[in-house]
Design a protein around this motif. Structure first.
Motif, PDB file in Angstrom:
ATOM      1  N   GLU A 470       2.284  79.381  36.480  1.00 12.25           N
ATOM      2  CA  GLU A 470       2.087  78.347  34.740  1.00 12.25           C
ATOM      3  C   GLU A 470       1.591  77.423  35.157  1.00 12.25           C
ATOM      4  O   GLU A 470       1.271  76.477  37.140  1.00 12.25           O
ATOM      5  N   GLU A 471       1.374  76.584  34.430  1.00 16.41           N
ATOM      6  CA  GLU A 471       0.667  75.261  35.164  1.00 16.41           C
ATOM      7  C   GLU A 471       0.535  74.441  33.452  1.00 16.41           C
ATOM      8  O   GLU A 471       1.432  74.337  32.403  1.00 16.41           O
ATOM      9  N   LYS A 472       1.328  73.164  34.283  1.00 14.63           N
ATOM     10  CA  LYS A 472       1.696  71.454  32.958  1.00 14.63           C
ATOM     11  C   LYS A 472       0.750  71.608  32.483  1.00 14.63           C
ATOM     12  O   LYS A 472      -0.583  71.685  32.324  1.00 14.63           O
ATOM     13  N   GLU A 473       0.821  71.245  31.339  1.00 21.69           N
ATOM     14  CA  GLU A 473       0.522  71.085  29.694  1.00 21.69           C
ATOM     15  C   GLU A 473      -0.498  71.814  29.594  1.00 21.69           C
ATOM     16  O   GLU A 473      -1.926  71.732  28.911  1.00 21.69           O
ATOM     17  N   THR A 474      -1.056  73.477  29.690  1.00 20.82           N
ATOM     18  CA  THR A 474      -1.249  74.319  30.007  1.00 20.82           C
ATOM     19  C   THR A 474      -1.421  75.966  29.253  1.00 20.82           C
ATOM     20  O   THR A 474      -0.088  76.040  29.844  1.00 20.82           O
ATOM     21  N   ASN A 475      -1.916  75.995  28.205  1.00 17.86           N
ATOM     22  CA  ASN A 475      -1.465  77.702  27.954  1.00 17.86           C
ATOM     23  C   ASN A 475      -1.732  78.546  28.819  1.00 17.86           C
ATOM     24  O   ASN A 475      -2.674  78.915  29.243  1.00 17.86           O
ATOM     25  N   LEU A 476      -0.799  79.095  28.700  1.00 16.58           N
ATOM     26  CA  LEU A 476      -0.255  80.555  29.540  1.00 16.58           C
ATOM     27  C   LEU A 476      -1.924  81.379  29.453  1.00 16.58           C
ATOM     28  O   LEU A 476      -2.381  81.981  30.474  1.00 16.58           O
ATOM     29  N   TYR A 477      -2.194  82.012  28.493  1.00 18.20           N
ATOM     30  CA  TYR A 477      -3.513  82.612  27.918  1.00 18.20           C
ATOM     31  C   TYR A 477      -4.643  82.282  28.476  1.00 18.20           C
ATOM     32  O   TYR A 477      -5.698  82.855  28.431  1.00 18.20           O
ATOM     33  N   GLU A 478      -4.920  80.344  28.122  1.00 19.84           N
ATOM     34  CA  GLU A 478      -5.598  79.807  28.762  1.00 19.84           C
ATOM     35  C   GLU A 478      -5.978  80.068  29.939  1.00 19.84           C
ATOM     36  O   GLU A 478      -6.885  80.172  30.777  1.00 19.84           O
ATOM     37  N   ILE A 479      -5.016  79.941  30.757  1.00 24.01           N
ATOM     38  CA  ILE A 479      -5.178  79.702  32.568  1.00 24.01           C
ATOM     39  C   ILE A 479      -5.539  81.562  32.664  1.00 24.01           C
ATOM     40  O   ILE A 479      -6.498  81.853  33.514  1.00 24.01           O
ATOM     41  N   GLY A 480      -5.011  82.983  32.311  1.00 22.88           N
ATOM     42  CA  GLY A 480      -5.576  83.795  32.594  1.00 22.88           C
ATOM     43  C   GLY A 480      -6.314  84.575  32.055  1.00 22.88           C
ATOM     44  O   GLY A 480      -7.459  85.304  32.113  1.00 22.88           O
ATOM     45  N   GLU A 481      -7.723  83.218  30.945  1.00 27.15           N
ATOM     46  CA  GLU A 481      -8.734  83.966  30.607  1.00 27.15           C
ATOM     47  C   GLU A 481     -10.171  83.195  31.862  1.00 27.15           C
ATOM     48  O   GLU A 481     -10.781  83.469  32.158  1.00 27.15           O
ATOM     49  N   ARG A 482      -9.557  81.926  31.947  1.00 25.71           N
ATOM     50  CA  ARG A 482     -10.114  81.368  33.073  1.00 25.71           C
ATOM     51  C   ARG A 482      -9.903  82.435  34.990  1.00 25.71           C
ATOM     52  O   ARG A 482     -10.529  82.388  35.706  1.00 25.71           O
ATOM     53  N   TYR A 483      -8.699  82.643  34.692  1.00 26.29           N
ATOM     54  CA  TYR A 483      -8.211  83.780  35.366  1.00 26.29           C
ATOM     55  C   TYR A 483      -9.895  85.332  35.540  1.00 26.29           C
ATOM     56  O   TYR A 483     -10.533  85.118  36.384  1.00 26.29           O
ATOM     57  N   PHE A 484      -9.808  85.796  34.675  1.00 23.75           N
ATOM     58  CA  PHE A 484     -11.226  86.746  33.804  1.00 23.75           C
ATOM     59  C   PHE A 484     -12.471  86.032  34.823  1.00 23.75           C
ATOM     60  O   PHE A 484     -13.121  86.763  34.891  1.00 23.75           O
ATOM     61  N   SER A 485     -12.503  84.668  34.182  1.00 21.33           N
ATOM     62  CA  SER A 485     -14.014  84.448  34.185  1.00 21.33           C
ATOM     63  C   SER A 485     -14.450  83.874  35.844  1.00 21.33           C
ATOM     64  O   SER A 485     -15.772  84.591  36.418  1.00 21.33           O
ATOM     65  N   GLU A 486     -13.240  83.666  36.436  1.00 17.44           N
ATOM     66  CA  GLU A 486     -12.980  83.869  38.007  1.00 17.44           C
ATOM     67  C   GLU A 486     -13.676  85.181  38.378  1.00 17.44           C
ATOM     68  O   GLU A 486     -14.658  84.613  39.571  1.00 17.44           O
ATOM     69  N   LEU A 487     -12.862  86.048  37.891  1.00 17.91           N
ATOM     70  CA  LEU A 487     -13.194  87.445  38.746  1.00 17.91           C
ATOM     71  C   LEU A 487     -14.754  87.570  38.333  1.00 17.91           C
ATOM     72  O   LEU A 487     -15.397  88.559  38.819  1.00 17.91           O
ATOM     73  N   VAL A 488     -14.938  87.303  36.825  1.00 19.70           N
ATOM     74  CA  VAL A 488     -16.368  87.803  36.536  1.00 19.70           C
ATOM     75  C   VAL A 488     -17.662  87.219  37.510  1.00 19.70           C
ATOM     76  O   VAL A 488     -18.363  87.232  38.255  1.00 19.70           O
ATOM     77  N   ASN A 489     -17.187  86.082  38.100  1.00 15.63           N
ATOM     78  CA  ASN A 489     -18.248  84.892  38.515  1.00 15.63           C
ATOM     79  C   ASN A 489     -18.206  85.412  39.599  1.00 15.63           C
ATOM     80  O   ASN A 489     -19.545  85.084  41.297  1.00 15.63           O
ATOM     81  N   ARG A 490     -16.890  85.835  40.261  1.00 13.72           N
ATOM     82  CA  ARG A 490     -17.416  86.402  42.337  1.00 13.72           C
ATOM     83  C   ARG A 490     -17.618  87.535  42.140  1.00 13.72           C
ATOM     84  O   ARG A 490     -17.734  88.242  43.285  1.00 13.72           O
TER      85      ARG A 490
END
Length: 952
Positions: A470-490
Motif C-alpha cells: 500500500e502507498e498513501k493516497e494511491t488506490n491498491l488496484y492502480e498499484i497492482g496495474e503498475r506491477y503488471f506493467s513493470e513485469l511486462v517492461n522487464r
C-alpha cells in the motif's frame, strides 16, 4: 534451495508486521500482558527481517545451507502467524451481537433476550482472546526453536568458501561461429540500416539504438554481428558487458582501454570522474562505435551516458537490455528495436544444426514431438540450444527418449545440468526484480502453460494475497496495474491484447520463464501444482494449490502407471489460494469447508452442483472469489457470510440473478459481472466500499441506477442498455455524486426490442449538474452513439483516454477536445454524414498537446487538416478514407506538421469504386508518408474489396 526462500520470507514478514501492529489498537481490547507478548513478536520479526535483508545481499556462494533452511522456517512461521492473526480478527468480528428489531413484538422480545445475547457475545470474544494467548505462546516457542536450531548446527565462519569465479554467460555469444548462427541476419541487417540511414543531419548526430527482448533471445549475438560488420567504419570502438550489479569503474576502464587502443595502461587506477573525463577527451574529435551490452536499469545508462560525447561526427551506440523502459530511455536520439523470437523455420534449422551438426531433416518418427518441443521453446534461441544439447546427448535418440525430454520441459523440477544453466541465465532477470514483484511473478506458476491470464483478475488475486504494498493516497488496484506493467517492461511476462489506451489486457508466461518460476516456487514451497489425482504427501504444508489438467504427452512406448487417488486426509488448513482448472480432480479433494484460511478461490469449471453452498459460505477469510460457467442463484445464497470478500469475479460466469445477501458485503470493492449483466437485488447502495461495478444492466436492474449515487467510492463503472430518457437522467443524477469516478464505459443502448433512443444525450441536465471531475477514461461501445459531444467534457482536466462515437462533429468540438491538457488517446468516430463542414482544421488554439495516439473515422467528404504546431507528441495516427467520397477533395491534410509521428495506419474503403480509383488514393497516401521528415511506417489496408468495381 536458492535466495528465493529468503526473498519470500522477507515478503511474508513485510505483510505480517502491519497486522501485528493493528492488534495493538484499542479496537481489539487485548490485556496488557497479551499486548506485551505481541510487542515481543513485533520486535523479533523486525530483527529477523533485518537479518534476512543482510543475508540476501550477500553473493549466493556465501550463503550457507543452514541460513537457507532458517529462511525457509521463517517463511513458514510467518505464514502461520498471519493465519493466527487473521483467524483471531475474523472471530472477534463474527461474535454475536444481537439482532436488529423489526417489529413491536420483536422489540419487546429483544428487551428480554438482549442481555442474554450480549452476554454470549462477550463470552465468545473473551474465549477468542484466550485462544490468541495460547497461539502467541506456541509461536514464541517456535521462534526460539528455529533460532536455537540454527545456532546449534552453525559452523565456524572461517569455513573455506568455494571457488567464486563465475563465467559470464554472454561470453560464448561473442565468439560463436557464424556457421552455427540461425535467424540473425535479418535483425542484424535492420539494425545496421537504423544506424546508417537517414538524412545527412541525422547521420551526423550521435545515434543510440537499443535492442530489447527477454533473456536468451540473442540480443548479445545480434549486437556483436552488427559490431563486427560496422566497426571498420569508425575511428575507435568498444564492446562492454554490464552485469546485474555493475562495477562502474571496471566498465569505464574497459571502455577507456578499448577506445584508446590500449595506450591508456593505467585505466584501472583512475577514479570514476577521471575515467569519464579521459574517455570524453579521446572521443571528442573521433567517430566512435560502442556497444553497451545488457543494461539493467536507468541509473547505469545515465552514468555511462556521461562518458559519451555528441560531437556531430556520426558516432553510433548500441544498447542491449531486457527492460523496455531502459530501451526507451536510451534510444531518444535513435530507435528502439524489439527483437522477435525465431520463426518456426529458423527454430527448426537451429535445432537440427545443434543436434546433427549440419543441417538435416528431422526423422519422421520424431517430427511430431520435435514440433511440440519447438512450440515450448517459443523461438528463444537459448531454449532451443539448451534442449538441443539434451537431445544430442541421448544415446539412441528414439521417439520415447525425445518425449521424456519434452515432458521434463516446463515442469521446473528437472535436474539436468543443461536446464540448470539456462535457468541460471533467466534467473538474472528474476534476481533483478524488486522484492515486491517477486511473489507476484511466482504466483503466475498457478496458471497452466500458454494460459491467457486477464490482467484485472491477476491484480485482484495479488491484492487478496496481500502482495501489493500500500502507498498513501494511491488506490491498491492502480498499484497492482503498475506491477503488471513493470513485469511486462522487464520482459518477464508477454502482453496479450490491448485496450484503447495501450495497456495490455492480459498476459502469458513464456514456457521457459514458467519453468524457472515453477522451479523457484518449489524451492520456497510457494505453490503446489497437481495435474490429475496424483498423491501429495500429507506431510507437505500446502500454501497455494493449483489443480490443472494433465499436460503430459506420451506415446505407445510410455509405461502407464496406475494413478493414485488423492487422499481426503491431506491437511488443507493452510491453503491460501486454490485455483481449479480440472473439475474432475477437484471432486476427489476434501470439501471447501476444510480450506479454513482460504483467501483466493477461482473455479474454472461448473461445480455448483458438487459444492454445498454452506461450504462456500464458511470461507470467512476469502478476499477473492472467481467462478466460471453456468451458476444457479441458490449456489451464491450464503455469500453474505463472506464479510472480508473484496472481489466477486463472475466475468466468465452465467448467472441470471444475484441473491439479496450480497448487499451485506460491506467490504466488497469489485463486483464484476458477465457482459450480459445480471439482475441485482435492491440494497446495492449498502456496498459502501464498492470501487468497481460492471456490467450493470439498466434494463434488468433499473432500481440500481438511483442507488448508484450512494456508492461514493466507485471508480470504475460499466453500464449497458440505458434505453430511455428517464434512465439516462436517473443515471446522470447518480453520476454527479460519484466524485471518485475514474473509468466510465457505456455499452449498446438496447436489445432486440424496439427502443425509444437512437442515440444518447448526455447534455440533458440543468446547469447545476456537476460531472465527475476526476474522470480519466471514457468509452462508448457496441453501437452507442452520443447525439452530441457533451459540453461538460471541457471540465475534465484529468481525462486521458477517450473513445466515442458522435452523431455530429463540429469545429467547436475539436476546439473543446484539443484544450484537454492530459488527453493521450483519442478514438473519434462520426456517424454517417455527421460532419457538415468541408474542412475541419486542428489549429494552434486546440493543440492536443499531450495526445500520443489518434484514431479518426468518418463517412463524409470532409477533410481533416492538421495545422502547424498541433499534436506535438502524436506518434500513432489511424485514418479512414472512403474512396468514392474523395473525388474532387484535396489530399493535403498537413501530415508533415505532426513532428513526432512514427506510425500511420490507413484503412481504404473500396465500396462501389474502381480499382484504379483505389490505387490512386493509395498512391497519394504513400506520397504523403514519403515527404514526411520522419518517414513514419505505413500500414495500408482495404475494406469492402468484395464490393469493388472490377473495371479499371
Amino acid at each position: 534451495m536458492s535466495k528465493a526462500c529468503m526473498e519470500l520470507a522477507m515478503a511474508a514478514l513485510g505483510r505480517l508486521l502491519p497486522k501485528l501492529g493493528s492488534l495493538l489498537t484499542d479496537e481489539y481490547k487485548l490485556q496488557k500482558g497479551v499486548r506485551g507478548q505481541i510487542k515481543f513478536l513485533q520486535a523479533e520479526m523486525e530483527s529477523m527481517q533485518a537479518a534476512l535483508k543482510e543475508l540476501s545481499q550477500l553473493p549466493a556462494h556465501q550463503i550457507g545451507h543452514l541460513d537457507k533452511l532458517w529462511a525457509r522456517d521463517l517463511n513458514e512461521l510467518s505464514y502461520d502467524i498471519e493465519d493466527s492473526v487473521d483467524t483471531f480478527m475474523v472471530r472477534i468480528e463474527d461474535a454475536p451481537v444481537g439482532a436488529k428489531p423489526h417489529s413491536l413484538i420483536r422489540r419487546l422480545f429483544d428487551r428480554i433476550s438482549g442481555s442474554h445475547n450480549r452476554l454470549i457475545g462477550l463470552l465468545t470474544k473473551a474465549k477468542t482472546r484466550y485462544h490468541v494467548v495460547d497461539d502467541i505462546e506456541d509461536i514464541k516457542s517456535r521462534i526460539h526453536d528455529v533460532a536455537a536450531r540454527r545456532k546449534r548446527y552453525k559452523l565456524n565462519d572461517i569455513a573455506v568458501q568455494p571457488d567464486t569465479t563465475a563465467i559470464d554467460p554472454r561470453v560464448p555469444a561473442l565468439f560463436e561461429e557464424a556457421a552455427k548462427l540461425v535467424g540473425t541476419d535479418g535483425p542484424a541487417e535492420k539494425i545496421s540500416n537504423l544506424l546508417t540511414q537517414g538524412t545527412d543531419v541525422q547521420k551526423q548526430k550521435l545515434m543510440v539504438v537499443s535492442i530489447v527482448g527477454v533473456g536468451g533471445l540473442g540480443k548479445t549475438t545480434v549486437a556483436n554481428l552488427v559490431y563486427e560488420r560496422l566497426r571498420g567504419q569508425f575511428d575507435c570502438r568498444a564492446f562492454v558487458s554490464v552485469s546485474l550489479k555493475p562495477n562502474m569503474k571496471q566498465i569505464l576502464s574497459s571502455i577507456l582501454r578499448q577506445v584508446s587502443k590500449d595506450t591508456c595502461i593505467n585505466a584501472g587506477e583512475k577514479e570514476l570522474d577521471e575515467l569519464i573525463r579521459s574517455i570524453r577527451e579521446i572521443l571528442n574529435d573521433k567517430r566512435y562505435f560502442i556497444v553497451i551490452d545488457d543494461v539493467w536499469n536507468d541509473e547505469t545508462w545515465k552514468f555511462i551516458r556521461c562518458a559519451l560525447v555528441g560531437n556531430n561526427l556520426g558516432s553510433k551506440v548500441i544498447v542491449t537490455t531486457r527492460n523496455v523502459g531502459v530501451a526507451t530511455l536510451c534510444s531518444v536520439d535513435g530507435a528502439k528495436y524489439e527483437l522477435d523470437p525465431l520463426s518456426d523455420v529458423d527454430s527448426k534449422r537451429l535445432l537440427c544444426k545443434r543436434i546433427f551438426i549440419e543441417v538435416a531433416e528431422i526423422h519422421s518418427e520424431v517430427e511430431e514431438v520435435a514440433k511440440k518441443i519447438l512450440r515450448k521453446c517459443g523461438g528463444v534461441p537459448l531454449a532451443i540450444i539448451t534442449i538441443a544439447s539434451m537431445l544430442a546427448s541421448l544415446r539412441n535418440k528414439t521417439k520415447y527418449e525425445w518425449y521424456c525430454v519434452y515432458n521434463s520441459m516446463g515442469s521446473g523440477l528437472e535436474k539436468d545440468k543443461t536446464l540448470e544453466s539456462m535457468r541460471g541465465i533467466l534467473s538474472l532477470s528474476y534476481n533483478d526484480l524488486p522484492y515486491y514483484l517477486k511473489p507476484c511473478l511466482l504466483y503466475l506458476s498457478m496458471f497452466p502453460e500458454d494460459y491467457e491470464i486477464p490482467r484485472d483478475r491477476l491484480v485482484h488475486m495479488w491484492a487478496a494475497e496481500g502482495f501489493i504494498v500500500e502507498e498513501k493516497e494511491t488506490n491498491l488496484y492502480e498499484i497492482g496495474e503498475r506491477y503488471f506493467s513493470e513485469l511486462v517492461n522487464r520482459s518477464m511476462i508477454q502482453p496479450v491484447g490491448k485496450v484503447e489506451y495501450g495497456s495490455a489486457t492480459a498476459c502469458r508466461v513464456h514456457d521457459m520463464i514458467l519453468d524457472l518460476i515453477i522451479s523457484l516456487s518449489a524451492q520456497g514451497n510457494f505453490v503446489i501444482i497437481s495435474e490429475g489425482p496424483q498423491l501429495i504427501s500429507p506431510k507437505c504444508t500446502i500454501r497455494r494449490l493449483s489443480l490443472q489438467d494433465s499436460q503430459v504427452d506420451s506415446n505407445e512406448e510410455d509405461s502407464k502407471e496406475e494413478q493414485v487417488t488423492q487422499p481426503t486426509n491431506v491437511n488443507m488448513s493452510h491453503v491460501r489460494s486454490l485455483i481449479v482448472f480440472n473439475g474432475d480432480a477437484f471432486q476427489r479433494w476434501p470439501p471447501l469447508s476444510r480450506f479454513s484460511v482460504l483467501r483466493v478461490l477461482y473455479l474454472k469449471c461448473s461445480l455448483s452442483w458438487d459444492i454445498d453452498p454452506k461450504d462456500l459460505g464458511s470461507l470467512h477469510h476469502l478476499r477473492y472469489l472467481g467462478l466460471e460457467g453456468a451458476l444457479e442463484a441458490e449456489f451464491l445464497e450464503e455469500i453474505g457470510n463472506l464479510q472480508l470478500l473484496k472481489t466477486l469475479d463472475l466475468q466468465d460466469a452465467f448467472v441470471r440473478e444475484l441473491p439479496a445477501s450480497i448487499a451485506r458485503l460491506r467490504q466488497l470493492e469489485n463486483l464484476i459481472l458477465n457482459w450480459q449483466g445480471a439482475k441485482l437485488p435492491d440494497g446495492i447502495e449498502n456496498l459502501m466500499s464498492l470501487q468497481q461495478l460492471g456490467w450493470l444492466d439498466a434494463l434488468k436492474s433499473p432500481n440500481t441506477l438511483a442507488e448508484l449515487g450512494n456508492l461514493t467510492q466507485l471508480r470504475v463503472l460499466r453500464i449497458r442498455r440505458l434505453d430511455s430518457i428517464i434512465k439516462v437522467k436517473t443515471f446522470l443524477r447518480s453520476l454527479s455524486n460519484l466524485h471518485n469516478m475514474r473509468t466510465l464505459v457505456l455499452k449498446y443502448i438496447g436489445g432486440r426490442r424496439f427502443i425509444d433512443l437512437r442515440s444518447i444525450d448526455l447534455d440533458c441536465m440543468s446547469d447545476q449538474w456537476r460531472c465527475p471531475a476526476h474522470l480519466q477514461n471514457f468509452k462508448t461501445e457496441k453501437c452507442v452513439t452520443l447525439s452530441r459531444l457533451p459540453r461538460w467534457f471541457s471540465t475534465l482536466s484529468e481525462l486521458s483516454c477517450l473513445s466515442i462515437k458522435v452523431e455530429v462533429l463540429r469545429q467547436d468540438d475539436l476546439q473543446l477536445l484539443g484544450a484537454l491538457p492530459l488527453l493521450r488517446f483519442l478514438k473519434l468516430k462520426v456517424a454517417r454524414d455527421g460532419i457538415t463542414e468541408e474542412r475541419l482544421v486542428i489549429r494552434m488554439d486546440e493543440p492536443f498537446r499531450s495526445l500520443a495516439e489518434f484514431k479518426f473515422k468518418h463517412f463524409s467528404r470532409c477533410c481533416l487538416v492538421f495545422g502547424q504546431g498541433v499534436m506535438p507528441r502524436l506518434q500513432r495516427l489511424r485514418l479512414y478514407f472512403e474512396v468514392r467520397k474523395r473525388e474532387g477533395v484535396g489530399f493535403y491534410i498537413g501530415l508533415e506538421n505532426l513532428t513526432s509521428l512514427k506510425h500511420v495506419t490507413v484503412k481504404v474503403d473500396c465500396f462501389n469504386c474502381r480499382i484504379r480509383e483505389v490505387e490512386d488514393v493509395e498512391t497519394k497516401i504513400r506520397d504523403l508518408i514519403e515527404i514526411h521528415p520522419n518517414h513514419p511506417t505505413l500500414e495500408l489496408s482495404r475494406q469492402h474489396t468484395n464490393r469493388m468495381k472490377q473495371q479499371m
